[in-house]
Write an enzyme that holds these catalytic residues in place. Structure first.
Site, PDB file in Angstrom:
ATOM      1  N   LEU A  54      47.753  50.228  19.148  1.00 16.64           N
ATOM      2  CA  LEU A  54      47.214  48.876  19.386  1.00 16.64           C
ATOM      3  C   LEU A  54      47.639  48.375  20.757  1.00 16.64           C
ATOM      4  O   LEU A  54      48.820  48.419  21.091  1.00 16.64           O
ATOM      5  CB  LEU A  54      47.733  47.939  18.294  1.00 16.64           C
ATOM      6  CG  LEU A  54      47.366  46.455  18.385  1.00 16.64           C
ATOM      7  CD1 LEU A  54      47.251  45.849  16.987  1.00 16.64           C
ATOM      8  CD2 LEU A  54      48.378  45.650  19.203  1.00 16.64           C
ATOM      9  N   ASN A  69      47.680  45.055  23.308  1.00 10.71           N
ATOM     10  CA  ASN A  69      47.347  43.631  23.481  1.00 10.71           C
ATOM     11  C   ASN A  69      47.566  43.219  24.931  1.00 10.71           C
ATOM     12  O   ASN A  69      47.006  43.893  25.811  1.00 10.71           O
ATOM     13  CB  ASN A  69      47.936  42.713  22.404  1.00 10.71           C
ATOM     14  CG  ASN A  69      49.417  42.734  22.221  1.00 10.71           C
ATOM     15  OD1 ASN A  69      50.006  43.766  21.966  1.00 10.71           O
ATOM     16  ND2 ASN A  69      50.034  41.586  22.331  1.00 10.71           N
ATOM     17  N   ASP A  70      48.286  42.173  25.210  1.00  9.93           N
ATOM     18  CA  ASP A  70      48.259  41.525  26.533  1.00  9.93           C
ATOM     19  C   ASP A  70      48.366  42.479  27.731  1.00  9.93           C
ATOM     20  O   ASP A  70      49.189  43.403  27.722  1.00  9.93           O
ATOM     21  CB  ASP A  70      49.448  40.572  26.684  1.00  9.93           C
ATOM     22  CG  ASP A  70      49.653  39.689  25.497  1.00  9.93           C
ATOM     23  OD1 ASP A  70      48.825  39.697  24.592  1.00  9.93           O
ATOM     24  OD2 ASP A  70      50.672  38.986  25.472  1.00  9.93           O
ATOM     25  N   GLN A  86      50.858  45.485  26.626  1.00  7.91           N
ATOM     26  CA  GLN A  86      51.566  45.521  25.346  1.00  7.91           C
ATOM     27  C   GLN A  86      50.982  46.648  24.513  1.00  7.91           C
ATOM     28  O   GLN A  86      49.755  46.819  24.455  1.00  7.91           O
ATOM     29  CB  GLN A  86      51.378  44.185  24.607  1.00  7.91           C
ATOM     30  CG  GLN A  86      52.199  43.065  25.177  1.00  7.91           C
ATOM     31  CD  GLN A  86      53.669  43.217  24.831  1.00  7.91           C
ATOM     32  OE1 GLN A  86      54.093  42.886  23.745  1.00  7.91           O
ATOM     33  NE2 GLN A  86      54.455  43.735  25.766  1.00  7.91           N
ATOM     34  N   TYR A 146      58.404  42.520  24.976  1.00 12.58           N
ATOM     35  CA  TYR A 146      57.228  41.652  24.962  1.00 12.58           C
ATOM     36  C   TYR A 146      56.692  41.426  26.376  1.00 12.58           C
ATOM     37  O   TYR A 146      57.247  41.905  27.354  1.00 12.58           O
ATOM     38  CB  TYR A 146      57.589  40.316  24.297  1.00 12.58           C
ATOM     39  CG  TYR A 146      57.520  40.340  22.788  1.00 12.58           C
ATOM     40  CD1 TYR A 146      57.420  41.533  22.082  1.00 12.58           C
ATOM     41  CD2 TYR A 146      57.553  39.155  22.053  1.00 12.58           C
ATOM     42  CE1 TYR A 146      57.346  41.552  20.693  1.00 12.58           C
ATOM     43  CE2 TYR A 146      57.479  39.155  20.670  1.00 12.58           C
ATOM     44  CZ  TYR A 146      57.383  40.354  19.990  1.00 12.58           C
ATOM     45  OH  TYR A 146      57.308  40.351  18.629  1.00 12.58           O
ATOM     46  N   ARG A 187      59.147  33.139  25.764  1.00 10.75           N
ATOM     47  CA  ARG A 187      58.730  34.479  26.202  1.00 10.75           C
ATOM     48  C   ARG A 187      57.685  34.475  27.323  1.00 10.75           C
ATOM     49  O   ARG A 187      57.154  33.443  27.685  1.00 10.75           O
ATOM     50  CB  ARG A 187      58.177  35.267  25.005  1.00 10.75           C
ATOM     51  CG  ARG A 187      57.057  34.591  24.243  1.00 10.75           C
ATOM     52  CD  ARG A 187      56.605  35.487  23.086  1.00 10.75           C
ATOM     53  NE  ARG A 187      55.626  34.838  22.249  1.00 10.75           N
ATOM     54  CZ  ARG A 187      55.901  34.179  21.125  1.00 10.75           C
ATOM     55  NH1 ARG A 187      57.140  34.093  20.693  1.00 10.75           N
ATOM     56  NH2 ARG A 187      54.943  33.595  20.438  1.00 10.75           N
ATOM     57  N   ASP A 188      57.395  35.680  27.804  1.00  7.36           N
ATOM     58  CA  ASP A 188      56.320  35.971  28.759  1.00  7.36           C
ATOM     59  C   ASP A 188      56.597  35.441  30.175  1.00  7.36           C
ATOM     60  O   ASP A 188      55.812  34.641  30.722  1.00  7.36           O
ATOM     61  CB  ASP A 188      54.969  35.417  28.241  1.00  7.36           C
ATOM     62  CG  ASP A 188      54.719  35.782  26.781  1.00  7.36           C
ATOM     63  OD1 ASP A 188      55.290  36.796  26.332  1.00  7.36           O
ATOM     64  OD2 ASP A 188      53.972  35.053  26.091  1.00  7.36           O
TER      65      ASP A 188
HETATM   66  C1  FRU Z   1      50.469  37.001  23.224  1.00 11.65           C
HETATM   67  C2  FRU Z   1      51.826  37.488  22.707  1.00 11.65           C
HETATM   68  C3  FRU Z   1      52.929  37.146  23.698  1.00 11.65           C
HETATM   69  C4  FRU Z   1      53.990  38.151  23.350  1.00 11.65           C
HETATM   70  C5  FRU Z   1      53.166  39.369  23.029  1.00 11.65           C
HETATM   71  C6  FRU Z   1      53.747  40.249  21.957  1.00 11.65           C
HETATM   72  O1  FRU Z   1      49.403  37.736  22.716  1.00 11.65           O
HETATM   73  O2  FRU Z   1      52.088  36.941  21.439  1.00 11.65           O
HETATM   74  O3  FRU Z   1      53.379  35.819  23.616  1.00 11.65           O
HETATM   75  O4  FRU Z   1      54.889  38.385  24.396  1.00 11.65           O
HETATM   76  O5  FRU Z   1      51.890  38.903  22.614  1.00 11.65           O
HETATM   77  O6  FRU Z   1      53.002  41.417  21.841  1.00 11.65           O
END
Ligand code: FRU
Length: 473
Positions: A41, A43-44, A60, A103, A161-162
């Site tokens: 999977l 993601n970001d 991610q 993350y 985070r981030d």
């Molecule tokens: C956004 C998020 C971020 C986090 C990441 C975890 O999609 O929730 O805030 O760092 O994905 O995968």
């Protein structure tokens, strides 16, 4: 682990062993020009950067399964933004301060080194604690994690985070998505002179509109505007049972007041992308000084993930195409990068009112020029799965078949003076740019047939449609 893939082969074979019989299935959803993982999977987008000439799009990644239980950073790299390799893992959750996930975060270059900033997520006995962390690399392949971490300032929960880092007047600034102890979304500001020791400067921005938490903030200068990107995570609304409200990515215009160390907004939050699937975008500037943005093409919906047809091929999700940002007419414009044009193969120009076309691969671009289009115009693609209807005034209705409900899902947009619709259609991802990037609409769709019909009707005189296939047909 072998993860090298170029975009030359859109169809990969999925081999499955069932009762000793090998089943080979072609994958009709494998995108040609949208980055997606070979397995697991995604993601970001994380740490977008051009380093020593090469582009790096980290992301991610749960490389083990199709859920959000494990997170590390994977890495795509490219020298031309069209042909990509996947390098595999870049930042692993392998230390005490990131044991439950590396993350999201960002990247910068300094003194010939690439610095990645990310959030170390930990959950000891189920209790969340987060650390903002840094890892650096001289070659873009091996990363060394700094021992120094940033802990969450008091007054905030561990939903912190981030980190996004940039430099201005010799100072490094970092913003971090946050949640106040009263459960209001916020963005915290830190500063540093050496990228190792960071000082907490206070709240950069906070408002009820950020909902209960703000994820993936970004801040940058574009022309004469200062832009703050926010991703309000709408968990409270979801908990209250209103499933129609989901998280979204937006931007505000304003000013970073260096004396007060905060962002003063001068606008409301505006959507970056009007589509069904767009979240957690991140931007960077490349060596040509272009501000480029990439988003995650999903909307964090458990049912949509579980039933997504690509799960049969053991992967989930993709990134948007990179978009160049412009500040024009006091608003954000997004346009596909020039580089994408080199994917164009055969071109067909159509000027008829109604026509039908068959695309062999599903990977193509359509440039629709509307000239004095005062009567309805409609275009249906992917064998009727995705449809765009313009009423000849300012209403645009974009719809797709939702793969969970099987129902048509609709969004309505209002665009005065619509004169251009540019569609980038991939095997299972579509991005629509209207009026030279004034509005953008991203969506996934899943059509099992490889040959895809395009049908349009009502094109007025002087209007035209250029079709460019992205594969040899
Ligand atoms: C956004 C998020 C971020 C986090 C990441 C975890 O999609 O929730 O805030 O760092 O994905 O995968």
């Amino acid at each position: 682990m072998c993860l090298t893939r170029t975009n030359e082969s859109a169809l990969i074979r999925f081999v499955n062993l069932k009762g000793g019989v090998i089943i080979i299935k072609e994958n009709p959803y494998r995108n040609l020009f949208h980055l997606e993982p070979d397995c697991g999977l995604l993601n970001d987008p994380n740490g977008l950067i051009q380093f020593q000439g090469r582009y790096y799009f980290f992301h991610q990644w749960n490389r083990f399964s199709l859920d959000h239980g494990y997170k590390e950073w994977g890495a795509f790299t490219s020298s031309d933004l069209n042909h990509w390799d996947h390098l595999g893992s870049a930042v692993l959750p392998d230390s005490k301060e990131d044991s439950d996930g590396a993350y999201s975060g960002s990247a910068i270059e300094h003194d010939n080194k690439m610095y990645l900033f990310y959030t170390g997520n930990t959950k000891n006995s189920g209790i969340r604690k987060t650390y903002q962390r840094m890892a650096y690399s001289s070659n873009g392949y091996t990363f060394i994690k700094s021992e120094k971490v940033i802990e969450t300032p008091s007054g905030f929960t561990e939903h912190h985070r981030d980190p996004k880092v940039w430099q201005s007047n010799g100072i490094w600034w970092m913003i971090v998505g946050a949640q106040t102890i009263d459960q209001v979304g916020a963005i915290n500001l830190f500063s540093s002179t050496d990228l190792e020791d960071w000082k907490y400067e206070g709240v950069f921005y906070s408002a009820q509109t950020l909902d209960q938490m703000c994820e993936c903030p970004d801040y940058f200068q574009l022309g004469d505007a200062e832009i703050l990107v926010v991703c309000p995570q709408k968990r409270t609304s979801l908990l209250n049972g209103n499933e129609n409200i989901s998280s979204y990515a937006g931007y505000l215009v304003g000013a970073f007041e260096k004396n007060n160390k905060c962002f003063r907004p001068e606008s409301d939050i505006m959507l970056i992308d009007e589509g069904f699937d767009f979240y957690a975008p991140q931007s960077f500037t490349d060596e040509k000084n272009r501000r480029i943005l990439v988003g995650w093409m999903s909307r964090m919906d458990e049912a949509e993930e579980k039933d997504c047809p690509t799960t049969a091929f053991n992967y989930l999700h993709c990134l948007t195409i990179p978009r160049e940002l412009f500040w024009e007419n006091s608003r954000l414009y997004q346009r596909p990068l020039e580089e994408l044009k080199s994917l164009r193969k055969k071109r067909i120009t159509l000027t008829k009112a109604n026509a039908k076309l068959l695309s062999d691969s599903g990977a193509y671009e359509l440039d629709i020029q509307l000239v004095n289009q005062t009567t309805p115009f409609e275009i249906s693609m992917n064998n009727g799965n995705t449809v765009i209807q313009f009423d000849g005034k300012s209403k645009l209705v974009i719809s797709r078949l939702n793969w969970v409900s099987g129902q048509r899902e609709i969004k309505e947009l209002h665009i005065p003076n619509l004169f251009e619709i540019q569609i980038f259609n991939d095997a299972s991802a579509m991005e629509i740019f209207m009026n030279k990037g004034e509005k953008v609409f991203s969506m996934r769709y899943f059509c099992a047939e490889e040959k895809r019909e395009i049908f349009y009707s009502g094109l007025q005189e002087n209007g035209s449609i250029d079709y460019y296939s992205y594969k040899e047909e």
